[in-house]
Scaffold this active site. Structure first.
Site, PDB file in Angstrom:
ATOM      1  N   PHE A   7     -44.379  43.353   7.039  1.00  0.00           N
ATOM      2  CA  PHE A   7     -44.504  44.120   8.277  1.00  0.00           C
ATOM      3  C   PHE A   7     -45.932  44.628   8.424  1.00  0.00           C
ATOM      4  CE2 PHE A   7     -44.274  48.205  10.609  1.00  0.00           C
ATOM      5  CZ  PHE A   7     -43.736  47.750  11.797  1.00  0.00           C
ATOM      6  N   GLY A   8     -46.547  44.343   9.570  1.00  0.00           N
ATOM      7  CA  GLY A   8     -47.882  44.838   9.883  1.00  0.00           C
ATOM      8  C   GLY A   8     -47.833  45.839  11.017  1.00  0.00           C
ATOM      9  N   SER A  11     -54.153  46.762  11.137  1.00  0.00           N
ATOM     10  CA  SER A  11     -54.983  45.553  11.124  1.00  0.00           C
ATOM     11  C   SER A  11     -54.227  44.313  10.646  1.00  0.00           C
ATOM     12  CB  SER A  11     -56.234  45.770  10.262  1.00  0.00           C
ATOM     13  OG  SER A  11     -55.877  46.035   8.926  1.00  0.00           O
ATOM     14  N   GLU A  84     -54.205  46.324   0.181  1.00  0.00           N
ATOM     15  CA  GLU A  84     -53.524  47.558   0.570  1.00  0.00           C
ATOM     16  C   GLU A  84     -53.428  48.614  -0.529  1.00  0.00           C
ATOM     17  OE1 GLU A  84     -52.645  48.076   3.750  1.00  0.00           O
ATOM     18  OE2 GLU A  84     -53.372  46.073   4.241  1.00  0.00           O
TER      19      GLU A  84
END
Length: 172
Positions: A7-8, A11, A84
């Site tokens: 899931f984004g 960016s 991340e």
């Protein structure tokens, strides 16, 4: 192992940087997109931190879900963790997201760790815009990050009223 989803909400929506076989609009319930992470390097400095996005508990968030072939699991997860988890301000979780057709799938998500020193807490639009204005780091101006984020959300047809309000204050 089989395919998996990522899931984004920031960016990762317009620059995922990893191979995937499908992209779909997705809703994550129980978390919201917000500028709640102090940036000491990419959009600010230790002396003058900027703000970047995090997924914080409460509300909901529309983003993009990427289906990744299971054969690429190790490669993609290595990439995502390097991207991340560099400062440990995000926590990797598998959360349920609802895809555009109503199907619910587990997706790798990166949520903010509220105990981390970079966590900025819940900020109003005015507070966030004040921190964003003037922040500059190795990836550029913090204002550009916020304005580009809102432009990309708009291009994808995603409304985020809080982010739009922050962007309007940054422009003012």
């Amino acid at each position: 192992m089989g395919d998996f989803w990522v899931f984004g909400y920031g960016s990762l929506m317009w620059r995922p940087g990893f191979a995937h076989s499908e992209t779909r609009r997705a809703w994550l319930f129980g978390y919201r997109r917000t500028l709640c992470v102090r940036s000491f390097d990419h959009r600010g400095t230790p002396e003058r931190p900027g703000l970047v996005l995090g997924l914080e508990r409460g509300g909901s968030c529309i983003g993009m879900a990427y289906r990744v072939p299971g054969t690429l699991r190790d490669e993609v997860m290595t990439y995502l963790r390097e991207r991340e988890l560099a400062s440990s301000v995000y926590v990797e979780r598998v959360l349920r997201v609802r895809l555009g057709d109503g199907e619910t799938v587990g997706a790798v998500c990166y949520t903010v760790d509220r105990r981390h020193p970079q966590y900025a807490g819940h900020l109003s639009e005015v507070e966030a815009a004040a921190i964003v204005r003037g922040g500059v780091g190795q990836s550029g101006r913090n204002e550009d990050y916020v304005l580009n984020t809102v432009a990309h959300l708009e291009a994808l047809g995603i409304r985020d009223h809080w982010m739009e309000a922050v962007a309007d204050l940054v422009r003012a």
